[in-house]
Write a protein that holds these residues in place. Structure first.
Motif, PDB file in Angstrom:
ATOM      1  N   HIS A   1      -8.046  -7.406 -34.178  1.00 42.55           N
ATOM      2  CA  HIS A   1      -7.906  -7.148 -32.748  1.00 42.55           C
ATOM      3  C   HIS A   1      -7.746  -5.646 -32.510  1.00 42.55           C
ATOM      4  CE1 HIS A   1      -5.162  -7.571 -28.958  1.00 42.55           C
ATOM      5  NE2 HIS A   1      -6.365  -7.118 -28.657  1.00 42.55           N
ATOM      6  N   ILE A   2      -8.656  -5.063 -31.732  1.00 44.90           N
ATOM      7  CA  ILE A   2      -8.634  -3.635 -31.425  1.00 44.90           C
ATOM      8  C   ILE A   2      -8.292  -3.464 -29.948  1.00 44.90           C
ATOM      9  CG2 ILE A   2      -9.870  -1.456 -31.564  1.00 44.90           C
ATOM     10  CD1 ILE A   2      -9.679  -2.919 -34.233  1.00 44.90           C
ATOM     11  N   LEU A   3      -7.236  -2.717 -29.673  1.00 45.06           N
ATOM     12  CA  LEU A   3      -6.860  -2.394 -28.292  1.00 45.06           C
ATOM     13  C   LEU A   3      -7.392  -0.999 -27.969  1.00 45.06           C
ATOM     14  CD1 LEU A   3      -5.358  -2.760 -25.642  1.00 45.06           C
ATOM     15  CD2 LEU A   3      -3.241  -2.122 -26.813  1.00 45.06           C
ATOM     16  N   ILE A   4      -8.236  -0.918 -26.961  1.00 44.91           N
ATOM     17  CA  ILE A   4      -8.871   0.346 -26.578  1.00 44.91           C
ATOM     18  C   ILE A   4      -8.164   0.895 -25.347  1.00 44.91           C
ATOM     19  CG2 ILE A   4     -11.031   1.450 -25.877  1.00 44.91           C
ATOM     20  CD1 ILE A   4     -12.448  -1.051 -27.150  1.00 44.91           C
TER      21      ILE A   4
ATOM     22  N   ALA B   1      -7.212  -1.132 -22.036  1.00 45.84           N
ATOM     23  CA  ALA B   1      -6.112  -0.565 -21.260  1.00 45.84           C
ATOM     24  C   ALA B   1      -6.584   0.766 -20.691  1.00 45.84           C
ATOM     25  CB  ALA B   1      -4.874  -0.370 -22.134  1.00 45.84           C
ATOM     26  N   ALA B   2      -6.288   0.997 -19.417  1.00 47.71           N
ATOM     27  CA  ALA B   2      -6.757   2.216 -18.756  1.00 47.71           C
ATOM     28  C   ALA B   2      -5.753   3.353 -18.844  1.00 47.71           C
ATOM     29  CB  ALA B   2      -7.063   1.924 -17.284  1.00 47.71           C
ATOM     30  N   ASN B   3      -4.504   3.029 -19.199  1.00 46.85           N
ATOM     31  CA  ASN B   3      -3.468   4.061 -19.261  1.00 46.85           C
ATOM     32  C   ASN B   3      -2.284   3.534 -20.086  1.00 46.85           C
ATOM     33  OD1 ASN B   3      -1.952   2.324 -17.484  1.00 46.85           O
ATOM     34  ND2 ASN B   3      -3.193   3.150 -15.796  1.00 46.85           N
ATOM     35  N   ALA B   4      -1.231   4.364 -20.149  1.00 47.25           N
ATOM     36  CA  ALA B   4      -0.078   3.989 -20.971  1.00 47.25           C
ATOM     37  C   ALA B   4       0.593   2.718 -20.464  1.00 47.25           C
ATOM     38  CB  ALA B   4       0.926   5.142 -20.992  1.00 47.25           C
ATOM     39  N   ASP B   5       0.679   2.564 -19.151  1.00 52.29           N
ATOM     40  CA  ASP B   5       1.330   1.366 -18.605  1.00 52.29           C
ATOM     41  C   ASP B   5       0.553   0.105 -18.977  1.00 52.29           C
ATOM     42  OD1 ASP B   5       3.315   2.891 -17.497  1.00 52.29           O
ATOM     43  OD2 ASP B   5       2.353   3.028 -15.523  1.00 52.29           O
ATOM     44  N   ASP B   6      -0.764   0.170 -18.847  1.00 53.75           N
ATOM     45  CA  ASP B   6      -1.589  -0.982 -19.231  1.00 53.75           C
ATOM     46  C   ASP B   6      -1.418  -1.299 -20.709  1.00 53.75           C
ATOM     47  OD1 ASP B   6      -2.505  -1.142 -16.685  1.00 53.75           O
ATOM     48  OD2 ASP B   6      -4.550  -0.462 -17.102  1.00 53.75           O
ATOM     49  N   LEU B   7      -1.358  -0.237 -21.519  1.00 56.07           N
ATOM     50  CA  LEU B   7      -1.221  -0.444 -22.970  1.00 56.07           C
ATOM     51  C   LEU B   7       0.082  -1.172 -23.287  1.00 56.07           C
ATOM     52  CD1 LEU B   7      -2.075   1.923 -25.848  1.00 56.07           C
ATOM     53  CD2 LEU B   7       0.271   1.108 -25.667  1.00 56.07           C
ATOM     54  N   ARG B   8       1.164  -0.722 -22.685  1.00 56.77           N
ATOM     55  CA  ARG B   8       2.462  -1.353 -22.973  1.00 56.77           C
ATOM     56  C   ARG B   8       2.501  -2.801 -22.482  1.00 56.77           C
ATOM     57  NH1 ARG B   8       4.449   4.049 -22.080  1.00 56.77           N
ATOM     58  NH2 ARG B   8       5.174   4.859 -24.082  1.00 56.77           N
ATOM     59  N   ALA B   9       1.866  -3.039 -21.343  1.00 55.01           N
ATOM     60  CA  ALA B   9       1.802  -4.418 -20.849  1.00 55.01           C
ATOM     61  C   ALA B   9       1.035  -5.300 -21.831  1.00 55.01           C
ATOM     62  CB  ALA B   9       1.139  -4.443 -19.471  1.00 55.01           C
ATOM     63  N   SER B  10      -0.035  -4.749 -22.387  1.00 54.52           N
ATOM     64  CA  SER B  10      -0.823  -5.508 -23.361  1.00 54.52           C
ATOM     65  C   SER B  10      -0.020  -5.753 -24.638  1.00 54.52           C
ATOM     66  CB  SER B  10      -2.114  -4.739 -23.685  1.00 54.52           C
ATOM     67  OG  SER B  10      -2.911  -5.456 -24.604  1.00 54.52           O
TER      68      SER B  10
ATOM     69  N   GLY C   1      -1.217  11.005 -16.215  1.00 56.70           N
ATOM     70  CA  GLY C   1       0.110  10.424 -16.384  1.00 56.70           C
ATOM     71  C   GLY C   1       0.602  10.672 -17.804  1.00 56.70           C
ATOM     72  N   GLU C   2       1.138   9.648 -18.419  1.00 61.99           N
ATOM     73  CA  GLU C   2       1.619   9.780 -19.799  1.00 61.99           C
ATOM     74  C   GLU C   2       0.445   9.935 -20.748  1.00 61.99           C
ATOM     75  OE1 GLU C   2       4.089   6.590 -21.012  1.00 61.99           O
ATOM     76  OE2 GLU C   2       4.560   7.463 -22.964  1.00 61.99           O
ATOM     77  N   ASP C   3       0.432  10.989 -21.557  1.00 66.59           N
ATOM     78  CA  ASP C   3      -0.724  11.213 -22.436  1.00 66.59           C
ATOM     79  C   ASP C   3      -0.581  10.429 -23.745  1.00 66.59           C
ATOM     80  OD1 ASP C   3       0.902  12.597 -24.218  1.00 66.59           O
ATOM     81  OD2 ASP C   3       0.421  14.548 -23.356  1.00 66.59           O
ATOM     82  N   GLY C   4      -1.658  10.477 -24.528  1.00 66.72           N
ATOM     83  CA  GLY C   4      -1.708   9.682 -25.750  1.00 66.72           C
ATOM     84  C   GLY C   4      -0.676  10.088 -26.789  1.00 66.72           C
ATOM     85  N   LEU C   5      -0.358  11.377 -26.885  1.00 64.16           N
ATOM     86  CA  LEU C   5       0.636  11.810 -27.864  1.00 64.16           C
ATOM     87  C   LEU C   5       2.015  11.248 -27.540  1.00 64.16           C
ATOM     88  CD1 LEU C   5      -0.427  15.533 -28.435  1.00 64.16           C
ATOM     89  CD2 LEU C   5      -0.774  13.573 -29.956  1.00 64.16           C
ATOM     90  N   SER C   6       2.334  11.199 -26.250  1.00 64.72           N
ATOM     91  CA  SER C   6       3.611  10.616 -25.847  1.00 64.72           C
ATOM     92  C   SER C   6       3.642   9.129 -26.170  1.00 64.72           C
ATOM     93  CB  SER C   6       3.827  10.841 -24.349  1.00 64.72           C
ATOM     94  OG  SER C   6       5.004  10.188 -23.913  1.00 64.72           O
TER      95      SER C   6
END
Length: 232
Positions: free
Chosen positions: A4-7, A32-41, A58-63
């Motif tokens: 499973h790959i989360l993009i 996921a379109a952003n950090a919030d979407d990623l965390r929800a996933s 918003g929150e960048d990838g390094l954060s």
């Protein structure tokens, strides 16, 4: 079950293109379109690997990467703008497993994903007990006996710190380890930017295992990042 790959990327066209390409090659994907979407996933299902864009509004990838630390953290490949060397270095220092510059070459991306997933398999699916002896140049590391042996089976002097370092490299063959990971994994403490103890100890180890310590081939330096044990 397929991996499973989360993009996670703010460019919808790129997300869709990557999902379509990886889907045709047997991967299961989510977006996921952003950090919030990623965390929800992540709250619903842990992926095997995350493709994580650095430059997001918003929150960048390094954060986001910083928040994903821990023994159960998913594998991460960072997507960076071409030429942003500092982003790549920082990402690897912070624990990313690999990086890829945009524009993304799809065939290279698939190869990188497979390589990172293979590393996971080689370290998690193969019990250490079944690989109790590891080749380190002209020597062997016997994990169960906690000894370093030469070709004739004679024991070489080895401090406990040196043994912990070699054991860490043995368990992470082919993977670049930054100084923070080495200190946490071998010495259970965080890295101080002025701490050169790791470099000094690796220099001592090289004198024991390398045929030519001035040109090391077993534990190699990855400039600006750390070290890699890759005897092949």
């Amino acid at each position: 079950m397929s991996d499973h790959i989360l993009i996670c990327d703010d460019e919808p066209e790129l997300r869709e293109m990557l999902a379509e390409y990886l889907g045709k090659r047997g991967f299961r994907t989510s977006l996921a379109a952003n950090a919030d979407d990623l965390r929800a996933s992540l709250g619903k299902e842990k992926p095997d690997l995350i493709l994580l864009d650095i430059n997001m509004p918003g929150e960048d990838g390094l954060s986001v990467l910083r928040s994903l630390q821990g023994p159960d953290a998913p594998l991460v490949i960072m997507l960076t703008a071409a030429g942003e060397v500092i982003d790549r270095v920082v990402g690897l220092e912070m624990g990313a497993d690999d990086y890829l510059a945009k524009p993304v070459d799809l065939r290279e991306l698939a190869s990188r994903i497979k390589a990172v997933l293979r590393r996971r398999g080689s370290t998690s699916a193969e019990p250490v007990a079944e690989r109790a002896r590891f080749r380190f140049g002209k020597t062997w590391l016997d994990l169960e006996a906690a000894k370093l042996l030469d070709e004739d089976g004679n024991e070489l002097p080895l401090t406990s710190m040196e043994f912990n370092l070699l054991k860490l490299f043995a368990r992470n063959r082919g993977r670049v380890l930054n100084r923070d990971q080495i200190l946490e994994g071998a010495h259970d403490r965080h890295w101080d930017p002025f701490d050169r103890s790791i470099d000094i100890r690796i220099s001592r180890i090289r004198k024991k295992i390398e045929s030519n310590p001035q040109k090391p081939e077993v534990i190699r330096t990855v400039r600006g990042v750390g070290y890699i044990y890759d005897p092949s």
